[in-house]
Design a protein around this motif. Structure first.
Motif, PDB file in Angstrom:
ATOM      1  N   LYS A  86       0.833  -1.203   0.000  1.00 32.66           N
ATOM      2  CA  LYS A  86       0.000   0.000   0.000  1.00 32.66           C
ATOM      3  C   LYS A  86       0.867   1.253   0.000  1.00 32.66           C
ATOM      4  N   PHE A  96      -0.281  -4.493  -6.548  1.00 37.07           N
ATOM      5  CA  PHE A  96      -1.662  -4.982  -6.532  1.00 37.07           C
ATOM      6  C   PHE A  96      -1.709  -6.511  -6.462  1.00 37.07           C
ATOM      7  N   TYR A  97      -0.752  -7.172  -7.110  1.00 41.64           N
ATOM      8  CA  TYR A  97      -0.710  -8.634  -7.009  1.00 41.64           C
ATOM      9  C   TYR A  97      -0.513  -9.059  -5.564  1.00 41.64           C
ATOM     10  N   LEU A 104      -1.341  -7.486  -2.976  1.00 41.99           N
ATOM     11  CA  LEU A 104      -2.535  -7.147  -2.200  1.00 41.99           C
ATOM     12  C   LEU A 104      -3.720  -8.042  -2.547  1.00 41.99           C
ATOM     13  N   GLY A 105      -3.521  -8.932  -3.511  1.00 39.49           N
ATOM     14  CA  GLY A 105      -4.599  -9.835  -3.909  1.00 39.49           C
ATOM     15  C   GLY A 105      -5.584  -9.235  -4.879  1.00 39.49           C
ATOM     16  N   ASP A 106      -5.274  -8.059  -5.428  1.00 39.94           N
ATOM     17  CA  ASP A 106      -6.131  -7.429  -6.435  1.00 39.94           C
ATOM     18  C   ASP A 106      -5.618  -7.850  -7.809  1.00 39.94           C
ATOM     19  N   TYR A 107      -5.916  -9.084  -8.178  1.00 39.28           N
ATOM     20  CA  TYR A 107      -5.324  -9.670  -9.372  1.00 39.28           C
ATOM     21  C   TYR A 107      -5.855  -9.038 -10.651  1.00 39.28           C
ATOM     22  N   GLY A 108      -7.085  -8.544 -10.618  1.00 37.21           N
ATOM     23  CA  GLY A 108      -7.635  -7.898 -11.804  1.00 37.21           C
ATOM     24  C   GLY A 108      -6.869  -6.636 -12.165  1.00 37.21           C
ATOM     25  N   ARG A 109      -6.607  -5.797 -11.180  1.00 34.27           N
ATOM     26  CA  ARG A 109      -5.863  -4.562 -11.455  1.00 34.27           C
ATOM     27  C   ARG A 109      -4.416  -4.867 -11.803  1.00 34.27           C
TER      28      ARG A 109
END
Length: 255
Positions: A85, A117-118, A120-125
């Motif tokens: 972050k 982002f990867y 953080l688990g936000d794989y779409g972004r």
């Protein structure tokens, strides 16, 4: 050409979007050198402090290239501290400051953001940011391909994972990091196909190559992948050993 200290992500060289630089402020240049030296010794708190100093000096001297470089290295240092972050905050601030100075297209920022982002688990972004930079030349493009493949695997996009794997080289003369990336994506592809033995071979190869490159966080990740493959291959004892070794490495990184 900028010599990035980003051993963590192994992103190197000059960004086509990086602003051209006049002669750098001596205090900023010194802070950057100190930050990179600290980073190389895994003293990430110290490197972060130096990059923050460099960023302030770049603001003081209106040095757009200095803002770019210090923000990039600061984001990488924060990733090394497991502060994804914080890395995004550093890049967002720099994007705004660089836009004020006429610089908008920042492919290397996109790739570092994709890594953040990867994590953080936000794989779409992560996928969207990395996929639009896979045609960049050099190691930056290679990193984008790898991150696209990793995010694709997390999203269940086996077709994209296969394409990314095929784009990475595995020949003996291919750079070690690219060979490690190829092996890791190949292991994930074999797991998806139910080919556990082949997945285990590739995951172990990825771990060995990352160890040789000094990329220990990636080594631990590859070991956990090897454990997953060993378990799928009916080797629970081998899987437990790999898990234990990965946990030891990760614990040592946090100390």
């Amino acid at each position: 050409m900028r010599r990035a200290a980003a051993l963590l992500l192994l992103l190197a060289g000059c960004s086509s979007s990086a602003p051209s630089r006049p002669q750098a402020d001596p205090a900023m240049a010194e802070a950057m050198d100190l930050g990179r030296s600290a980073f190389g010794l895994a003293r990430f708190d110290q490197s972060q402090t130096q990059y923050e100093t460099a960023y302030r000096r770049a603001l003081l001297s209106n040095d757009a290239a200095g803002l770019h470089d210090s923000a990039y290295d600061l984001a990488v240092a924060r990733l090394a501290r497991e502060d994804a972050k914080g890395a995004l905050v550093a890049l967002d601030r720099a994007r705004a400051d660089l836009a004020l100075r006429g610089t908008h297209d920042l492919p290397d920022f996109d790739v570092v953001e994709a890594a953040a982002f990867y994590r953080l688990g936000d794989y779409g972004r992560a996928f969207d940011l990395a996929a639009r930079r896979t045609d960049q030349g050099g190691l930056l493009g290679e990193r984008a391909v790898f991150l696209t493949g990793m995010a694709a695997d997390a999203l269940g996009r086996g077709d994209v994972l296969a394409r990314c794997t095929s784009r990475l080289g595995d020949a003996p003369r291919t750079p070690l990091v690219e060979r490690a990336d190829h092996a890791e994506l190949a292991a994930r592809l074999h797991l998806r196909a139910g080919e556990a033995s082949e997945a285990l071979t590739q995951a172990v190869a990825a771990s060995d190559r990352r160890r040789a490159a000094g990329e220990y966080r990636g080594m631990a990740r590859a070991l956990r992948l090897a454990a997953q493959a060993a378990r799928a291959d009916g080797q629970p004892g081998v899987a437990a050993s790999y898990e234990r070794i990965a946990a030891q490495s990760e614990s040592a990184q946090r100390k």
